[in-house]
Write a protein that holds these residues in place. Structure first.
Motif: not given
Length: 398
Positions: A230-252
């Motif tokens: 599911d994650i792999a498919v999600y990443l294929n679907k959205f190739d312009d995700l805001d990774w700075d935001y995602i990693w900051a939230e995962l750090d929280k």
């Protein structure tokens, strides 16, 4: 991983990346691949891959026909679920009930073919203050409410299941992180599904939630191949995700290490080609892959669920942990046993719980024979598996 497991993942990778299967093998154990597809609820996508093969490289006819029969039955079920859900969404719109559709029903539309992504139920989030309004709509729509827990009520109709949630997270994962608080305002992170009252989570927030959901499954019993896919498919679907935001939230959420390892699996298993420099120890990669592959869709195979219970009973010594888990296995609580359809006669009749235990014991012995004692043995001799699970959890940052 053995060669059959690697080929199983290769077949999945071809289909989610919309590529033809180009590697043909003569020495494939198709029964093992069929078992893996069944364990992980991935028969439809595997069958599609099988049909890409020349006839001389396909499974034996008996196995092929079993796969085909399942796919036809699932197609009927999928069409039934789609029809019921669309009718329900129309009713929600008419009644003005705001709702967020999450996980499987949204994710399946990101696959090259929605049928590749099987589902067991549909997850819908509503506001706590709308619980009774939603319940009345479900009852008027002909659904049966067969489970009422604090934050999730389960409904079914024509063998289709709806889970109606009022929270995204029901249980905490790490003691020092308040996951319920983090996900307490999902309505601020939604995007419209083209209707006035129908939403899903926005792209970054939904991915973060999916990773937290994986963490929850690892903590409680383990996760399966489909969750990683599911994650792999999600990443294929959205190739312009805001990774700075995602990693900051995962750090929280203290889940950066888990996120990194899941993305590494996506790269290695499903060829997502994410550009990052994370590495994984080969020995750990092999053990993690084996654990996921042998765990089934939600990690319930190989007694993972019971072993995780022992691992998580931190307040007790090993002997008392095993005794508590064995007691739960042999004498499940009323709240647990009524979740099973074969014990629906018990709902509202708690006084029959003792009879249900006796019936369950005889049923297990009749249907599984002496093999039914295997679960008991797996708990009594679980020390090695508990240590393995703890090592995996530590390396995942859990």
């Amino acid at each position: 991983m053995n060669e059959n497991q690697e080929y199983f993942l290769y077949l999945l990778s071809c289909k989610i990346n919309n590529r033809k299967v180009e590697i043909y093998k003569e020495d494939v154990d198709w029964q093992e691949i069929c078992n893996l597809a069944n364990m992980h609820n991935l028969i439809t996508i595997v069958f599609s891959a099988v049909n890409d093969l020349p006839s001389e490289f396909r499974p034996p006819l008996e196995i092929y026909n079993k796969l085909k029969k399942y796919v036809l039955l699932y197609a009927q079920k999928s069409a039934r679920v789609d029809k019921l859900l669309q009718e329900l969404i129309d009713t929600f719109e008419h009644k003005g009930l705001n709702h967020i559709i999450i996980k499987g029903y949204i994710l399946k539309n990101y696959y090259p073919s929605p049928e590749y992504r099987s589902m067991t139920d549909v997850d819908i989030l509503i506001k706590p203050q709308d619980r009774q309004k939603a319940h009345q709509i479900m009852m008027e729509s002909g659904y049966e409410n067969f489970i009422q827990e604090k934050t999730v009520w389960n409904y079914k109709k024509n063998k289709s299941h709806i889970e109606m949630h009022t929270q995204l997270i029901e249980k905490e994962i790490k003691q020092d992180i308040d996951y319920k608080k983090y996900f307490s305002n999902p309505w601020e992170h939604t995007q419209s599904l083209g209707r006035e009252h129908s939403y899903t989570l926005n792209r970054e927030y939904h991915l973060i939630y999916l990773l937290v959901h994986i963490a929850k499954h690892f903590y409680s019993c383990g996760c399966g191949v489909r969750m990683i896919m599911d994650i792999a498919v999600y990443l294929n679907k959205f190739d312009d995700l805001d990774w700075d935001y995602i990693w900051a939230e995962l750090d929280k959420l203290d889940l950066r290490l888990l996120g990194q390892n899941i993305l590494i699996l996506c790269n290695k298993w499903f060829d997502t080609k994410l550009n990052f420099e994370y590495t994984i120890d080969q020995k750990f990669y092999d053990k993690l892959s084996e654990t996921i592959l042998l765990g089934g869709t939600f990690g319930f195979y190989n007694s993972n669920f019971r072993i995780a219970q022992i691992r998580n009973e931190s307040k007790h010594n090993d002997s008392s942990k095993k005794a508590r888990v064995l007691k739960q296995m042999i004498f499940p609580s009323y709240d647990e046993i009524i979740k099973l359809d074969q014990y629906k006669f018990l709902r509202g009749r708690k006084y029959l719980l003792g009879f249900a235990w006796i019936y369950r014991g005889f049923y297990q012995l009749k249907s599984r024979g002496i093999g039914s004692l295997g679960y008991v043995n797996s708990v009594l001799n679980s020390d090695k598996k508990i240590d393995e699970q703890r090592e995996i959890m530590n390396k995942l940052g859990l």
